[in-house]
Design a protein around this motif. Structure first.
Motif, mmCIF file in Angstrom:
data_model
loop_
_atom_site.group_PDB
_atom_site.id
_atom_site.type_symbol
_atom_site.label_atom_id
_atom_site.label_comp_id
_atom_site.label_asym_id
_atom_site.label_seq_id
_atom_site.Cartn_x
_atom_site.Cartn_y
_atom_site.Cartn_z
ATOM 1 N N HIS A 284 0.671 13.931 6.023
ATOM 2 C CA HIS A 284 0.682 15.298 5.484
ATOM 3 C C HIS A 284 1.857 16.098 6.046
ATOM 4 O O HIS A 284 2.456 16.916 5.333
ATOM 5 N N ILE A 285 2.180 15.857 7.315
ATOM 6 C CA ILE A 285 3.318 16.557 7.927
ATOM 7 C C ILE A 285 4.610 16.184 7.207
ATOM 8 O O ILE A 285 5.451 17.049 6.906
ATOM 9 N N ILE A 286 4.786 14.901 6.911
ATOM 10 C CA ILE A 286 5.988 14.445 6.206
ATOM 11 C C ILE A 286 6.033 15.051 4.802
ATOM 12 O O ILE A 286 7.084 15.546 4.350
ATOM 13 N N GLN A 287 4.906 15.051 4.111
ATOM 14 C CA GLN A 287 4.874 15.611 2.767
ATOM 15 C C GLN A 287 5.169 17.109 2.776
ATOM 16 O O GLN A 287 5.929 17.608 1.933
ATOM 17 N N ASP A 288 4.602 17.818 3.746
ATOM 18 C CA ASP A 288 4.866 19.265 3.849
ATOM 19 C C ASP A 288 6.330 19.531 4.167
ATOM 20 O O ASP A 288 6.925 20.495 3.659
ATOM 21 N N THR A 289 6.906 18.695 5.024
ATOM 22 C CA THR A 289 8.319 18.860 5.379
ATOM 23 C C THR A 289 9.204 18.629 4.164
ATOM 24 O O THR A 289 10.173 19.374 3.931
ATOM 25 N N HIS B 13 0.806 -1.218 0.000
ATOM 26 C CA HIS B 13 0.000 0.000 0.000
ATOM 27 C C HIS B 13 0.847 1.281 0.000
ATOM 28 O O HIS B 13 0.337 2.361 0.295
ATOM 29 N N ALA B 14 2.093 1.151 -0.323
ATOM 30 C CA ALA B 14 2.965 2.329 -0.326
ATOM 31 C C ALA B 14 2.558 3.316 -1.411
ATOM 32 O O ALA B 14 2.193 2.924 -2.526
ATOM 33 N N GLU B 15 2.604 4.606 -1.069
ATOM 34 C CA GLU B 15 2.333 5.670 -2.029
ATOM 35 C C GLU B 15 3.654 6.332 -2.408
ATOM 36 O O GLU B 15 4.517 6.543 -1.559
ATOM 37 N N VAL B 16 3.799 6.650 -3.667
ATOM 38 C CA VAL B 16 5.012 7.316 -4.143
ATOM 39 C C VAL B 16 4.733 8.804 -4.259
ATOM 40 O O VAL B 16 3.845 9.223 -5.009
ATOM 41 N N TYR B 17 5.472 9.596 -3.497
ATOM 42 C CA TYR B 17 5.275 11.046 -3.466
ATOM 43 C C TYR B 17 6.403 11.722 -4.233
ATOM 44 O O TYR B 17 7.583 11.438 -4.015
ATOM 45 N N ARG B 18 6.042 12.593 -5.138
ATOM 46 C CA ARG B 18 6.990 13.329 -5.977
ATOM 47 C C ARG B 18 7.894 12.389 -6.787
ATOM 48 O O ARG B 18 9.007 12.746 -7.163
ATOM 49 N N GLY B 19 7.445 11.174 -6.996
ATOM 50 C CA GLY B 19 8.150 10.248 -7.866
ATOM 51 C C GLY B 19 9.315 9.509 -7.245
ATOM 52 O O GLY B 19 9.790 8.519 -7.810
ATOM 53 N N VAL B 20 9.802 9.965 -6.068
ATOM 54 C CA VAL B 20 11.004 9.339 -5.493
ATOM 55 C C VAL B 20 10.859 9.008 -4.007
ATOM 56 O O VAL B 20 11.716 8.329 -3.445
ATOM 57 N N PHE B 21 9.792 9.489 -3.350
ATOM 58 C CA PHE B 21 9.616 9.252 -1.923
ATOM 59 C C PHE B 21 8.470 8.263 -1.711
ATOM 60 O O PHE B 21 7.334 8.518 -2.121
ATOM 61 N N ALA B 22 8.779 7.137 -1.076
ATOM 62 C CA ALA B 22 7.760 6.128 -0.782
ATOM 63 C C ALA B 22 7.257 6.336 0.644
ATOM 64 O O ALA B 22 8.043 6.358 1.597
ATOM 65 N N ILE B 23 5.943 6.498 0.798
ATOM 66 C CA ILE B 23 5.327 6.707 2.111
ATOM 67 C C ILE B 23 4.253 5.648 2.305
ATOM 68 O O ILE B 23 3.389 5.460 1.453
ATOM 69 N N SER B 24 4.314 4.966 3.445
ATOM 70 C CA SER B 24 3.352 3.901 3.699
ATOM 71 C C SER B 24 3.028 3.838 5.182
ATOM 72 O O SER B 24 3.673 4.490 6.014
ATOM 73 N N VAL B 25 2.000 3.035 5.494
ATOM 74 C CA VAL B 25 1.564 2.837 6.878
ATOM 75 C C VAL B 25 1.641 1.348 7.187
ATOM 76 O O VAL B 25 1.145 0.521 6.412
ATOM 77 N N CYS B 26 2.275 1.018 8.306
ATOM 78 C CA CYS B 26 2.398 -0.382 8.710
ATOM 79 C C CYS B 26 1.267 -0.727 9.673
ATOM 80 O O CYS B 26 1.119 -0.067 10.718
ATOM 81 N N PRO B 27 0.457 -1.727 9.381
ATOM 82 C CA PRO B 27 -0.625 -2.098 10.301
ATOM 83 C C PRO B 27 -0.055 -2.662 11.601
ATOM 84 O O PRO B 27 0.910 -3.424 11.588
#
Length: 685
Positions: free
Chosen positions: A668-673, A575-589
């Motif tokens: 959102h905090i990570i993406q804004d940072t 379920h990882a999302e790729v942000y700006r093409g190079v940053f992978a952001i995901s949530v671990c259950p």
């Protein structure tokens, strides 16, 4: 002011009423006269009545005249006061309840150009002085503003109508909720200029260290070494002399710098370009020269600024060098440190010196308490086991603080049972550790250097003897006054550092196979199976542990995950999302997973195996916090990103803990940072 509102009071009122009050005395006397002679009493009664009528007429006629005289006197008195205020050297104005000018003095007219006929709103002259501001329930005593390029402090004082006659012993006014506002203008332009000049002239202390002086010289021919040193000296001197700084070389690889505070802002703006400029010095040297700079400012003396500079340079070196740390009193700012290329220290002299120092400290204490960071991992436990073995050789009792045994630690911890010859109280909780710790106890901190992150921060306050062994880069929050500190950001793991120290600790030290397995496992986990931050010394430490009895197959079996953890890791990757093409952001259950934070870290490592991903961020909600595990290979410095979130770590392995937010908010905090740091140039896509 109407006469009907004026009332006479005090001694004057008593004086006016006294003749009327004497009538009562005459009536009493008249009673006695009646008792003696009735005809005389009648005659006296007529006299009393006549006296009362005359006094009443006199009172009614004299009171208005007296009030007129009082008002005339008050008017004359007010004119005198008005004249004094009009010629007052400080600009003064009187404002009504609705924030409109009632009266201004000559100085106010000279400053603003508004005369006594000007009765418009105060905002037309001073826009910041609004009606709402003047009518606040809590009075505003003063406000700073700018007018015609000059700085003024405006003092405001409310004058209530009832207060006008409060101290008067003669007259009083009916009560009123409204008030006037007296406004005084104090020109502080020159004062601010002197304060600014004084601040700009204050001296700033700086220390400049060459991080890899010996390594850089060793990488070139002897005849070129003096040229390399001369070029570095020239770069440093040119950079600082451009801001009128005094530069003195105090050692071969150290400089002391003093300059005015007014130039510090200029250095901040160009983000201390010297640390990048000096890397361009090439005379055949294989590695680039890097600098660490510590700046001290904000102290109340030159000595204090130098102390701040020493603290700053220690912090810069503790964070791996190649950066600038500015300490302004209690505020710490970082510049540089963006590169992911670290220089491995091949010189093992430091490890030998620290090993001997640790031996002396342990010998001087009867009891050793060892603790790592909260929610201990394999590296933390392995390092603690290594210190336990060192204390055992010296015959000292050692115990390890371990509040929670996670699924990843359980196979390792179970190997230290009483049946295998280990004491039953080898692992203790924080509560028990607090009771056992006293001034004669050594508290050994491993795999962490931030007091708030330790298993039991209270222990640090209960003893004067604290030792720190860690491989994480330091932040502004550090353990204060340790007797021994060995923070080596270039090391792959705390277990690598402990393995090196054990080799020099004692000739007759012997590790049991399971103990060697634990330390080896710590290196294996923190290097991601020798794929991250692995250097020559890492393999040397692993070779030593292998000779001590560590078995790779046993370690691999102990580090296996259960099915629930494996599925959770797979879900995080899926379920990882790729942000700006190079940053992978995901949530671990975290459901049905015993150690979700460790699984999150494993998922962050897995995401780096995807083509195009430069950095990964995995969020795990656990125990009321959002744990962020961040990883990169070599292009993104994730430590800088995590520091923005209050965390830290290494250039390519870092983490943070977020509170008072949801998982979605944390994303959102990570993406804004990331957006902010990309905009500022601290990281690049």
């Amino acid at each position: 002011m109407r006469k009907s509102n004026v009332k006479i009071k005090g001694k004057l009122r008593t004086y006016l009423y006294l003749p009327l009050l004497l009538t009562m005395l005459l009536i009493i006397i008249n009673v006695f006269v009646y008792m003696e002679d009735t005809s005389s009493g009648v005659l006296f009664s007529g006299f009393v009545l006549l006296y009362f009528v005359i006094m009443l007429i006199a009172y009614l006629r004299n009171k208005p005249l007296l009030i007129d005289e009082l008002i005339n006197f008050a008017t004359q008195y007010g004119l005198v006061q008005k004249q004094l205020l009009n010629e007052f050297e400080i600009p003064y104005a009187l404002v009504d309840y609705n924030a409109k000018f009632l009266w201004v003095n000559e100085q106010f007219t000279e400053v603003t150009g508004k005369d006594k006929k000007y009765h418009k709103s105060v905002m037309t002259v001073f826009p910041t002085l609004t009606k709402e501001l003047l009518q606040r329930s809590e009075p505003v005593e003063s406000i700073n503003l700018t007018y015609n390029d000059r700085y003024y402090r405006v003092a405001l004082k409310r004058i209530y109508f009832d207060a006008m006659t409060h101290d008067s012993t003669i007259v009083s006014l009916d009560e009123s909720n409204e008030y006037l506002t007296a406004m005084y203008l104090f020109d502080e332009t020159e004062l601010n200029r002197y304060i600014r000049e004084n601040e700009e002239q204050r001296l700033v202390a700086g220390l400049v260290y060459i991080d890899n002086y010996d390594e850089a010289l060793d990488s070139i021919e002897d005849v070129k070494r003096s040229l390399l040193v001369a070029l570095i000296d020239r770069k440093v001197n040119k950079y600082f002399t451009e801001i009128d700084a005094l530069v003195r070389k105090i050692e071969n690889d150290k400089y002391f710098v003093v300059f005015k505070n007014q130039y510090l802002g200029k250095l901040r703006e160009d983000r201390f370009s010297i640390i990048e400029d000096v890397k361009t010095v090439k005379v055949g040297n294989e590695m680039a020269v890097t600098l660490s700079i510590g700046i001290g400012v904000g102290g109340d003396s030159y000595t204090k600024n130098y102390e701040y500079a020493r603290m700053a340079i220690d912090l810069a070196l503790g964070r791996g060098g190649d950066q600038v740390v500015v300490r302004d009193n209690e505020d710490v700012t970082y510049y540089g440190g963006k590169t992911n290329k670290q220089v491995e220290r091949n010189n093992r002299v430091k490890a030998r010196v620290k090993a001997h120092a640790l031996r002396e400290v342990i010998e001087s204490r009867e009891h050793v308490i060892i603790m790592g960071h909260s929610i201990s991992d394999v590296d933390s436990l392995g390092a603690a086991i290594g210190v336990y073995c060192a204390a055992r050789v010296l015959g000292k009792k050692a115990q390890i603080v371990l509040n929670e045994v996670t699924s990843s630690l359980r196979p390792l911890v179970e190997g230290f049972s009483e049946e295998k010859g280990y004491p039953a109280d080898l692992f203790i909780k924080s509560e028990e550790a607090i009771l056992l710790t006293n001034r004669n106890t050594l508290v050994m901190v491993v795999d962490v250097n931030r007091p708030s992150y330790t298993e039991c921060p209270e222990l640090l306050k209960r003893t004067d003897t604290v030792c720190v062994f860690d491989h994480h880069r330091q932040s502004s929050e550090v353990i204060e006054n340790p007797v021994l500190s060995y923070v080596e950001p270039y090391a792959s793991s705390a277990c690598e550092m402990i393995a090196e120290v054990l080799q020099y600790f004692s000739e007759n030290i012997k590790l049991e196979p399971h103990e060697a397995d634990c330390i080896y496992a710590g290196i294996l986990i923190d290097t991601n199976n020798f794929m991250t931050k692995t250097g020559v010394r890492t393999f040397e430490a692993a070779a030593y542990l292998r000779r001590a009895g560590a078995e790779v197959t046993r370690v691999r079996k102990m580090l296996r995950n259960d099915m629930a953890a494996y599925k959770a890791r797979a879900e995080a990757v899926r379920h990882a999302e790729v942000y700006r093409g190079v940053f992978a952001i995901s949530v671990c259950p975290a459901d049905n997973v015993e150690s979700p934070t460790i699984v999150g870290a494993q998922a962050a490592n897995e995401l780096l195996n995807i083509v195009g991903i430069k950095a990964s961020f995995v969020l795990t909600e656990y125990q009321g916090k959002i744990y962020v595990s961040s990883r990169s290979i070599d292009e993104i410095n994730v430590q800088l990103i995590m520091e923005r979130l209050g965390g830290g770590g290494h250039l390519n392995v870092a983490g943070a803990q977020l509170t008072d937010c949801s998982v979605l908010q944390a994303k959102h905090i990570i993406q804004d940072t990331i957006d902010e740091m990309l905009k500022e140039g601290d990281i690049k896509e």
